[in-house]
Structure formats: structure tokens, C-alpha cells
Design a protein around this motif. Structure first.
Motif, PDB file in Angstrom:
ATOM      1  N   UNK A  55      11.550  10.067 -11.260  1.00 23.92           N
ATOM      2  CA  UNK A  55      11.110   9.272 -12.403  1.00 23.92           C
ATOM      3  C   UNK A  55      11.264   7.772 -12.142  1.00 23.92           C
ATOM      4  N   UNK A  56      12.303   7.411 -11.412  1.00 23.52           N
ATOM      5  CA  UNK A  56      12.600   6.002 -11.120  1.00 23.52           C
ATOM      6  C   UNK A  56      12.075   5.607  -9.737  1.00 23.52           C
ATOM      7  N   UNK A  57      10.874   6.058  -9.419  1.00 23.62           N
ATOM      8  CA  UNK A  57      10.335   5.862  -8.072  1.00 23.62           C
ATOM      9  C   UNK A  57      10.242   4.388  -7.677  1.00 23.62           C
ATOM     10  N   UNK A  58      10.440   4.140  -6.385  1.00 21.69           N
ATOM     11  CA  UNK A  58      10.405   2.777  -5.843  1.00 21.69           C
ATOM     12  C   UNK A  58       9.176   2.503  -4.989  1.00 21.69           C
ATOM     13  N   UNK A  59       8.451   3.555  -4.631  1.00 17.37           N
ATOM     14  CA  UNK A  59       7.242   3.373  -3.832  1.00 17.37           C
ATOM     15  C   UNK A  59       6.241   4.472  -4.147  1.00 17.37           C
ATOM     16  N   UNK A  60       5.021   4.243  -3.688  1.00 19.79           N
ATOM     17  CA  UNK A  60       3.913   5.177  -3.888  1.00 19.79           C
ATOM     18  C   UNK A  60       3.255   5.411  -2.541  1.00 19.79           C
ATOM     19  N   UNK A  61       2.593   6.540  -2.406  1.00 12.31           N
ATOM     20  CA  UNK A  61       1.912   6.855  -1.150  1.00 12.31           C
ATOM     21  C   UNK A  61       0.535   7.422  -1.449  1.00 12.31           C
ATOM     22  N   UNK A  62      -0.445   6.938  -0.720  1.00  8.06           N
ATOM     23  CA  UNK A  62      -1.761   7.562  -0.688  1.00  8.06           C
ATOM     24  C   UNK A  62      -1.862   8.274   0.644  1.00  8.06           C
ATOM     25  N   UNK A  63      -2.413   9.471   0.629  1.00  2.39           N
ATOM     26  CA  UNK A  63      -2.597  10.242   1.861  1.00  2.39           C
ATOM     27  C   UNK A  63      -4.077  10.424   2.138  1.00  2.39           C
ATOM     28  N   UNK A  64      -4.445  10.231   3.394  1.00  2.00           N
ATOM     29  CA  UNK A  64      -5.800  10.545   3.838  1.00  2.00           C
ATOM     30  C   UNK A  64      -5.723  11.896   4.540  1.00  2.00           C
ATOM     31  N   UNK A  65      -6.652  12.776   4.183  1.00  7.30           N
ATOM     32  CA  UNK A  65      -6.658  14.107   4.788  1.00  7.30           C
ATOM     33  C   UNK A  65      -8.035  14.430   5.333  1.00  7.30           C
ATOM     34  N   UNK A  66      -8.020  15.200   6.400  1.00  7.68           N
ATOM     35  CA  UNK A  66      -9.240  15.739   6.977  1.00  7.68           C
ATOM     36  C   UNK A  66      -9.038  17.247   7.015  1.00  7.68           C
ATOM     37  N   UNK A  67      -9.812  17.960   6.210  1.00 12.39           N
ATOM     38  CA  UNK A  67      -9.681  19.412   6.123  1.00 12.39           C
ATOM     39  C   UNK A  67      -8.223  19.852   5.971  1.00 12.39           C
TER      40      UNK A  67
END
Length: 164
Positions: A55-67
Motif C-alpha cells: 500500500x505504501x509503495x515507493x516505486x512502480x514498474x511497467x513490463x514489456x512482454x513478448x508472448x
């Protein structure tokens, strides 16, 4: 060497979920190895869970995926410019697995960071590039990032500062 890659692979980008934490850790290790700094990477899956998926997150991540295979990430957090009076994003890590680098995935990850944070009124993005990483410097400059000579990054461990 031949690449086991379709002509036009389908790349998807999404906000990482708790279940993606192993992939994130693997990609971060790959980044560290790529930069010859694998000995410096000591963060654990538990660290990522604690600071990025609570809940108190300090960062975010986007993931790129291929299949369904994770091939890239953008790990970021929010900043505030006291001089500009606006919110920004600091990109801690932007990484794409070597064999997928010519597909504009890094640029797509950056565009998605802006798109996913439209409500935040972000006006700028900051990041640091390792001084030896010519490939990354070229990539960022090509898409419009400017190197700012007026700022230099300094680092100190809190334990060292407490004892000074």
C-alpha cells in the motif's frame, strides 16, 4: 547468431503486478550483468515486494512482454521540482533485453509511463545514465532527452553521514 524472433513480434506493455516480481528481479539482474556491475546488485525479490507492491509503495514498474515473456522494464517513482513547482518522474531503470533492442520498446515504455500517469500532471522525466553507457546516451538523445551539465549527482550512505 540467429534470433528466434518472428518478423513482427507482438509486444505488450502493462503495469507490473505482484506476480511479476520474479521477472522484474531477473531483468534487473540482467541489467546489472550488462553493465558489468552484477556484484553491486544486492536487492532481493523481498525488497521489490516490500517497496513496490504494498500500500505504501515507493516505486512502480511497467513490463514489456513478448508472448508472455518479460523482455523489458521501466522502474520509476515520482519527484517534485521545487524550482518548477511541478511533478516529475525519475526513471531508475529502463532496460530491454539485448535481442529486442531494435524494436523501439524503450521508447514505448517511456510513452506508456506518461500515458499511465496522465492524472498526475507530470511535466518532466529525469534519469541518470552510467558514464560508460554510450548506447544509452545515444538512445536518450535521439528521442529528445538533454544532458544537463549544471547538475551532478552525489551519493552518500546514511550511516556514513551519521558518522561525519
Amino acid at each position: 547468431k540467429s534470433l528466434n524472433m518472428k518478423k513482427n513480434p507482438v509486444i505488450t506493455i502493462h503495469a507490473a503486478k505482484k506476480e511479476d516480481v520474479n521477472d522484474i528481479h531477473i531483468l534487473l539482474k540482467e541489467l546489472a550483468i550488462d553493465m558489468g556491475m552484477d556484484k553491486k546488485m544486492i536487492s532481493t525479490i523481498d525488497d521489490l515486494l516490500k517497496y513496490g507492491f504494498t500500500e505504501d509503495r515507493r516505486f512502480y514498474v511497467l513490463l514489456a512482454k513478448c508472448e508472455k515473456k518479460s523482455i523489458g522494464l521501466c522502474l520509476y517513482f515520482f519527484t517534485f521540482s521545487s524550482w518548477m513547482g511541478t511533478l516529475g518522474i525519475f526513471i531508475q531503470d529502463l532496460f530491454v533485453t539485448k535481442k529486442y533492442r531494435k524494436l523501439d520498446i524503450g521508447k514505448k515504455l517511456l510513452h506508456e509511463v506518461i500515458a499511465q500517469n496522465e492524472q498526475q500532471e507530470i511535466t518532466h522525466i529525469l534519469l541518470n545514465v552510467d558514464h560508460n553507457n554510450k548506447e544509452a546516451k545515444k538512445f536518450y538523445e535521439k528521442i529528445g532527452f538533454r544532458y544537463r551539465t549544471e547538475e551532478h549527482n552525489y551519493f552518500i550512505e546514511t550511516a556514513v553521514l551519521k558518522n561525519s
